[in-house]
Motif scaffolding. Structure first.
Motif, PDB file in Angstrom:
ATOM      1  N   ALA A 140       3.983  -4.572 -12.908  1.00 29.49           N
ATOM      2  CA  ALA A 140       3.253  -3.324 -13.146  1.00 29.49           C
ATOM      3  C   ALA A 140       1.743  -3.544 -13.210  1.00 29.49           C
ATOM      4  N   GLN A 141       1.315  -4.723 -13.602  1.00 27.50           N
ATOM      5  CA  GLN A 141      -0.115  -5.023 -13.688  1.00 27.50           C
ATOM      6  C   GLN A 141      -0.796  -4.972 -12.326  1.00 27.50           C
ATOM      7  N   HIS A 142      -0.013  -5.079 -11.266  1.00 29.17           N
ATOM      8  CA  HIS A 142      -0.570  -5.066  -9.915  1.00 29.17           C
ATOM      9  C   HIS A 142      -0.464  -3.694  -9.252  1.00 29.17           C
ATOM     10  N   LEU A 143       0.168  -2.740  -9.927  1.00 27.64           N
ATOM     11  CA  LEU A 143       0.361  -1.404  -9.369  1.00 27.64           C
ATOM     12  C   LEU A 143      -0.552  -0.406 -10.079  1.00 27.64           C
ATOM     13  N   ARG A 144      -0.528   0.834  -9.668  1.00 31.32           N
ATOM     14  CA  ARG A 144      -1.452   1.821 -10.236  1.00 31.32           C
ATOM     15  C   ARG A 144      -1.194   2.011 -11.730  1.00 31.32           C
ATOM     16  N   ASN A 145      -2.267   2.264 -12.467  1.00 28.37           N
ATOM     17  CA  ASN A 145      -2.197   2.324 -13.928  1.00 28.37           C
ATOM     18  C   ASN A 145      -1.333   3.470 -14.441  1.00 28.37           C
ATOM     19  N   ASP A 146      -1.273   4.567 -13.691  1.00 24.57           N
ATOM     20  CA  ASP A 146      -0.525   5.732 -14.161  1.00 24.57           C
ATOM     21  C   ASP A 146       0.910   5.779 -13.645  1.00 24.57           C
ATOM     22  N   LEU A 147       1.398   4.650 -13.114  1.00 24.37           N
ATOM     23  CA  LEU A 147       2.775   4.618 -12.618  1.00 24.37           C
ATOM     24  C   LEU A 147       3.747   4.775 -13.782  1.00 24.37           C
ATOM     25  N   PRO A 148       4.621   5.797 -13.752  1.00 20.56           N
ATOM     26  CA  PRO A 148       5.610   5.962 -14.834  1.00 20.56           C
ATOM     27  C   PRO A 148       6.564   4.764 -14.902  1.00 20.56           C
ATOM     28  N   VAL A 149       6.847   4.300 -16.112  1.00 19.62           N
ATOM     29  CA  VAL A 149       7.760   3.180 -16.338  1.00 19.62           C
ATOM     30  C   VAL A 149       8.846   3.625 -17.300  1.00 19.62           C
ATOM     31  N   ARG A 150      10.101   3.395 -16.925  1.00 19.33           N
ATOM     32  CA  ARG A 150      11.230   3.793 -17.763  1.00 19.33           C
ATOM     33  C   ARG A 150      12.158   2.609 -17.985  1.00 19.33           C
ATOM     34  N   ASP A 151      12.760   2.574 -19.165  1.00 19.17           N
ATOM     35  CA  ASP A 151      13.781   1.575 -19.474  1.00 19.17           C
ATOM     36  C   ASP A 151      15.168   2.161 -19.222  1.00 19.17           C
ATOM     37  N   CYS A 152      16.080   1.316 -18.774  1.00 17.25           N
ATOM     38  CA  CYS A 152      17.434   1.801 -18.484  1.00 17.25           C
ATOM     39  C   CYS A 152      18.466   0.726 -18.827  1.00 17.25           C
ATOM     40  N   GLN A 153      19.324   1.033 -19.781  1.00 17.45           N
ATOM     41  CA  GLN A 153      20.388   0.101 -20.162  1.00 17.45           C
ATOM     42  C   GLN A 153      21.481   0.002 -19.108  1.00 17.45           C
ATOM     43  N   LEU A 154      21.611   1.025 -18.277  1.00 15.92           N
ATOM     44  CA  LEU A 154      22.682   1.033 -17.290  1.00 15.92           C
ATOM     45  C   LEU A 154      22.557  -0.099 -16.275  1.00 15.92           C
ATOM     46  N   ILE A 155      21.326  -0.548 -16.024  1.00 23.34           N
ATOM     47  CA  ILE A 155      21.131  -1.588 -14.998  1.00 23.34           C
ATOM     48  C   ILE A 155      20.993  -2.978 -15.609  1.00 23.34           C
TER      49      ILE A 155
ATOM     50  N   ASN B 229       0.824  -1.214   0.000  1.00 23.54           N
ATOM     51  CA  ASN B 229       0.000   0.000   0.000  1.00 23.54           C
ATOM     52  C   ASN B 229       0.859   1.265   0.000  1.00 23.54           C
ATOM     53  N   ILE B 230       1.872   1.252  -0.838  1.00 24.40           N
ATOM     54  CA  ILE B 230       2.784   2.393  -0.974  1.00 24.40           C
ATOM     55  C   ILE B 230       2.454   3.152  -2.259  1.00 24.40           C
ATOM     56  N   LYS B 231       2.569   4.443  -2.213  1.00 24.94           N
ATOM     57  CA  LYS B 231       2.382   5.253  -3.409  1.00 24.94           C
ATOM     58  C   LYS B 231       3.700   5.264  -4.189  1.00 24.94           C
ATOM     59  N   TRP B 232       3.838   4.322  -5.107  1.00 22.67           N
ATOM     60  CA  TRP B 232       5.066   4.201  -5.885  1.00 22.67           C
ATOM     61  C   TRP B 232       5.211   5.384  -6.840  1.00 22.67           C
ATOM     62  N   ASP B 233       6.432   5.885  -6.967  1.00 21.50           N
ATOM     63  CA  ASP B 233       6.683   7.050  -7.816  1.00 21.50           C
ATOM     64  C   ASP B 233       7.157   6.679  -9.210  1.00 21.50           C
ATOM     65  N   LEU B 234       7.908   5.583  -9.316  1.00 23.66           N
ATOM     66  CA  LEU B 234       8.542   5.263 -10.594  1.00 23.66           C
ATOM     67  C   LEU B 234       8.935   3.793 -10.620  1.00 23.66           C
ATOM     68  N   LEU B 235       8.801   3.177 -11.788  1.00 24.23           N
ATOM     69  CA  LEU B 235       9.305   1.831 -12.003  1.00 24.23           C
ATOM     70  C   LEU B 235      10.336   1.892 -13.127  1.00 24.23           C
ATOM     71  N   VAL B 236      11.561   1.490 -12.809  1.00 25.90           N
ATOM     72  CA  VAL B 236      12.650   1.467 -13.785  1.00 25.90           C
ATOM     73  C   VAL B 236      12.996   0.021 -14.076  1.00 25.90           C
ATOM     74  N   ARG B 237      13.130  -0.328 -15.345  1.00 30.21           N
ATOM     75  CA  ARG B 237      13.408  -1.728 -15.694  1.00 30.21           C
ATOM     76  C   ARG B 237      14.621  -1.829 -16.615  1.00 30.21           C
ATOM     77  N   SER B 238      15.408  -2.844 -16.378  1.00 28.84           N
ATOM     78  CA  SER B 238      16.518  -3.161 -17.274  1.00 28.84           C
ATOM     79  C   SER B 238      15.964  -3.475 -18.660  1.00 28.84           C
ATOM     80  N   THR B 239      16.744  -3.219 -19.684  1.00 30.06           N
ATOM     81  CA  THR B 239      16.294  -3.467 -21.052  1.00 30.06           C
ATOM     82  C   THR B 239      16.471  -4.917 -21.480  1.00 30.06           C
ATOM     83  N   MET B 240      16.975  -5.775 -20.598  1.00 29.88           N
ATOM     84  CA  MET B 240      17.091  -7.191 -20.932  1.00 29.88           C
ATOM     85  C   MET B 240      15.723  -7.858 -20.825  1.00 29.88           C
ATOM     86  N   THR B 241      15.487  -8.868 -21.677  1.00 28.33           N
ATOM     87  CA  THR B 241      14.162  -9.466 -21.835  1.00 28.33           C
ATOM     88  C   THR B 241      13.579  -9.967 -20.523  1.00 28.33           C
TER      89      THR B 241
END
Length: 293
Positions: free
Chosen positions: A158-173, A136-148
């Motif tokens: 993400a399907q279990h979190l709020r619909n408007d949660l920003p999602v970003r891809d990051c090659q660095l991780i 029950n946390i108000k998540w601010d951002l979801l960052v995901r590695s670009t690996m499959t």
């Protein structure tokens, strides 16, 4: 009479501790240290000296490092301006970083695109997503590695979190070899060039995400990073200022939750490491599947 004697002993010990504190403070403090309101010592009575001291400016964001004191050295009014400037750049909120290892995936496939999650890996991601939602946390951002495997895991979570949660891809991780481990291991031997390439990238990822909150941030933030075991283990060592070459001594399960909090003063707290308490034992794995099924 016996109880009174015992009371006297306790009182004397207490006074001795206080007295020892006072003596230790005055012997070991400079005049500048005495003035500091928030100065804390490791031990008041044992003269303990830590083997390695905590670097308070590890993220290069301590107020004193952001403000040039030499500009405010002329008179008392300048000193007030200096203090005001310090206040304006101070962090005021906590940054929470929740690091998720991807689910189990097929290792026997060639190339990243074919190394998709196994059915168990998808189930692990599902359970992790439900666990994050249950917090029950108000998540601010979801960052995901670009690996499959990380992309798939993040999508399920993400399907279990709020619909408007920003999602970003990051090659660095993306997964990699952050630094040669100590002690060395025989079953894993990346090329020296891989360490050279990956270490700079993963270090850059650490600098990007691990730092105290900016002064304009008024509320605590909660960021989810869906990535990989090597990256997470290295991040934990770096954040706690442990020897980074010890990262391979840590084991992480698939779909596990690691929680790091960075306080406004720069201190770091590890709240959870590789937590899979949200999974039944039969679903917990740490190794990837070599089966094509």
């Amino acid at each position: 009479m016996a109880s009174w004697s015992r009371f006297n002993k306790i009182a004397l010990l207490s006074l001795g501790a206080v007295g020892g504190s006072y003596v230790y403070y005055n012997i070991n403090s400079t005049s500048e240290e005495k003035v500091g309101k928030n100065r804390v010592y490791n031990a008041w009575t044992t003269n303990y000296t830590p083997s390695v001291r905590w670097d308070q400016n590890w993220d290069l964001r301590s107020p004193e490092s952001l403000v040039n004191k030499n500009k405010y050295m002329n008179d008392e009014s300048d000193d007030n301006k200096y203090n005001e400037k310090l206040e304006s750049v101070k962090s005021r909120s906590v940054r929470h970083l929740i690091l998720i290892r991807h689910g189990q995936y097929h290792m026997d496939k060639k190339g990243d695109k074919e190394r998709i999650l196994t059915p168990l890996g998808r189930l692990q991601a599902e359970m992790t997503g439900k666990r994050l939602a249950a917090l029950n946390i108000k998540w601010d951002l979801l960052v995901r590695s670009t690996m499959t495997r990380a992309q798939e895991t993040a999508e399920i979570i993400a399907q279990h979190l709020r619909n408007d949660l920003p999602v970003r891809d990051c090659q660095l991780i993306e997964e990699g070899a952050p630094i040669p481990p100590e002690p060395p291991v025989g079953h894993w031997k990346p090329e020296k060039s891989q360490f050279f390439q990956d270490s700079a990238r993963i270090e850059a990822a650490f600098r990007k995400y691990f730092h105290r909150a900016p002064p304009e941030q008024t509320e605590d933030s909660y960021t989810i990073l869906v990535c990989h075991a090597n990256v997470i283990r290295f991040f934990v060592c770096k954040a706690l200022q442990f020897p980074p070459e010890g990262w391979l001594r840590i084991s992480l399960n698939h779909g596990s939750i690691t929680w790091v909090s960075i306080n406004p003063n720069g201190s770091v707290i590890l709240r959870a490491l590789g937590d899979t308490g949200h999974m039944d034992p039969q679903y917990i794995t740490s190794r990837n599947s070599r089966s094509c099924k």
